[in-house]
Motif scaffolding. Structure first.
Motif, mmCIF file in Angstrom:
data_model
loop_
_atom_site.group_PDB
_atom_site.id
_atom_site.type_symbol
_atom_site.label_atom_id
_atom_site.label_comp_id
_atom_site.label_asym_id
_atom_site.label_seq_id
_atom_site.Cartn_x
_atom_site.Cartn_y
_atom_site.Cartn_z
ATOM 1 N N SER A 61 -2.347 -2.729 -8.138
ATOM 2 C CA SER A 61 -1.545 -1.822 -7.248
ATOM 3 C C SER A 61 -1.998 -1.885 -5.767
ATOM 4 O O SER A 61 -2.794 -2.946 -5.489
ATOM 5 N N ARG A 62 -1.588 -1.114 -5.023
ATOM 6 C CA ARG A 62 -1.919 -0.972 -3.470
ATOM 7 C C ARG A 62 -3.388 -0.775 -3.479
ATOM 8 O O ARG A 62 -3.927 -1.309 -2.515
ATOM 9 N N ALA A 63 -3.790 0.070 -4.283
ATOM 10 C CA ALA A 63 -5.446 0.267 -3.858
ATOM 11 C C ALA A 63 -6.285 -0.947 -4.474
ATOM 12 O O ALA A 63 -7.148 -1.195 -3.768
ATOM 13 N N ASP A 64 -5.839 -1.725 -5.438
ATOM 14 C CA ASP A 64 -6.354 -3.008 -5.768
ATOM 15 C C ASP A 64 -6.309 -3.971 -4.744
ATOM 16 O O ASP A 64 -7.336 -4.700 -4.599
ATOM 17 N N LEU A 65 -5.257 -3.940 -3.968
ATOM 18 C CA LEU A 65 -5.087 -4.993 -2.850
ATOM 19 C C LEU A 65 -6.139 -4.687 -1.879
ATOM 20 O O LEU A 65 -6.776 -5.363 -1.316
ATOM 21 N N VAL A 66 -6.383 -3.152 -1.629
ATOM 22 C CA VAL A 66 -7.363 -2.889 -0.612
ATOM 23 C C VAL A 66 -8.780 -3.478 -1.189
ATOM 24 O O VAL A 66 -9.292 -3.981 -0.082
ATOM 25 N N TRP A 67 -9.099 -3.339 -2.414
ATOM 26 C CA TRP A 67 -10.434 -3.831 -2.706
ATOM 27 C C TRP A 67 -10.594 -5.409 -2.520
ATOM 28 O O TRP A 67 -11.490 -5.878 -2.216
ATOM 29 N N ILE A 68 -9.334 -5.938 -3.073
ATOM 30 C CA ILE A 68 -9.480 -7.280 -3.057
ATOM 31 C C ILE A 68 -9.546 -7.815 -1.755
ATOM 32 O O ILE A 68 -10.395 -8.599 -1.389
ATOM 33 N N TRP A 69 -8.839 -7.371 -0.822
ATOM 34 C CA TRP A 69 -8.853 -8.038 0.498
ATOM 35 C C TRP A 69 -9.992 -7.660 1.321
ATOM 36 O O TRP A 69 -10.427 -8.319 1.840
ATOM 37 N N GLY A 70 -10.388 -6.310 1.049
ATOM 38 C CA GLY A 70 -11.520 -5.936 1.573
ATOM 39 C C GLY A 70 -12.686 -6.951 1.356
ATOM 40 O O GLY A 70 -13.681 -7.175 2.020
#
Length: 261
Positions: A123-132
């Protein structure tokens, strides 16, 4: 653009390999593959705890992964055999996680996704965690690069240069714990070690410097993500295992061409 599940999957995979190339090189140099396995297996316990207490998934997995890194560092400093400690932690935490998951009804049907990954559900939230998380680890590796390389190549030389090998090893272990925690949604607890080790092992055959090996491993990881997702889309195969399978094929070709892995 992010409404497209395949676009999100590609972004998630590229975010992961952005850091697994460099970190995987250290895993290969230091022969830390077993540590990666132990940390990855332990994250299943973090998943179960997250579901049980309705906590954010990445906080639970990160907490358990960091705990494993600190426990291993503490016990190895006290003279415990590292392989034995890792074996106990890996199998014990995985077993405890699976038992805990059996008591969480909402997790039972999704457990396979955390064991083998499901990058197509990112999800979009997952992308934030992954890239962060990837940016944090990449920044840490860039900052400590020369010290980490020196400590990995020759600990006696590192000590002579005023570098504490134990501290660098702990930093590397913590970085690895962060990457394992953010990767569980993409390739799962059972396959993350493969994404760390295989691209780096493939790059070692033709790289001449540590920087070349890290860069080549990152490129191989990116190719694996794109080709693996393409194969998954067209052939209907599982996405996470497909990415790892492409990486293994590249490693095989590098072994044939260069004879060193």
């Amino acid at each position: 653009m992010l409404d497209d599940f395949l676009t999100r999957a590609i972004l998630a995979g590229l975010g992961l390999v952005l850091v697994t190339g460099a970190l995987g090189s250290f895993v290969v140099w230091r022969r830390m593959a077993y540590f990666g396995d132990a940390t990855a297996h332990a994250t299943i316990l973090g998943v179960a705890l997250s579901f049980a207490f309705s906590a954010p998934l990445y906080l639970g997995t990160l907490g358990v992964a960091l705990a494993v890194a600190l426990i291993v560092a503490h016990l190895s400093a006290r003279g415990q055999t590292v392989d034995t400690v890792l074996g106990v932690l890996a199998h014990g935490a995985l077993a405890l996680g699976l038992v805990a998951a059996s008591f969480v009804p909402s997790l039972r049907s999704d457990l396979d996704a955390f064991l083998f990954g499901d990058i197509l559900l990112v999800s979009r939230a997952d992308l934030v965690w992954i890239w962060g998380g990837a940016a944090l680890v990449l920044g840490l590796l860039v900052w400590r690069w020369q010290r980490l390389v020196t400590a990995s190549v020759n600990e006696e030389l590192a000590m002579a240069a005023g570098i504490d090998p134990a501290r660098e090893r702990l930093i590397l272990s913590l970085a690895l714990a962060i990457v394992v925690a953010i990767a569980i949604r993409i390739v799962g607890a059972l396959l993350i070690s493969a994404m760390l080790i295989i691209p780096a092992a493939a790059a070692r055959g033709f790289a001449r410097t540590p920087e070349q090996m890290a860069g080549s491993a990152t490129a191989i990881g990116a190719i694996s993500v794109l080709a693996g997702l393409g194969a998954s889309f067209w052939l209907g195969t599982p996405a996470g295992p497909s990415v790892v399978a492409v990486s293994a094929v590249i490693y095989t070709f590098s072994l044939i061409c260069y004879g060193k892995g």
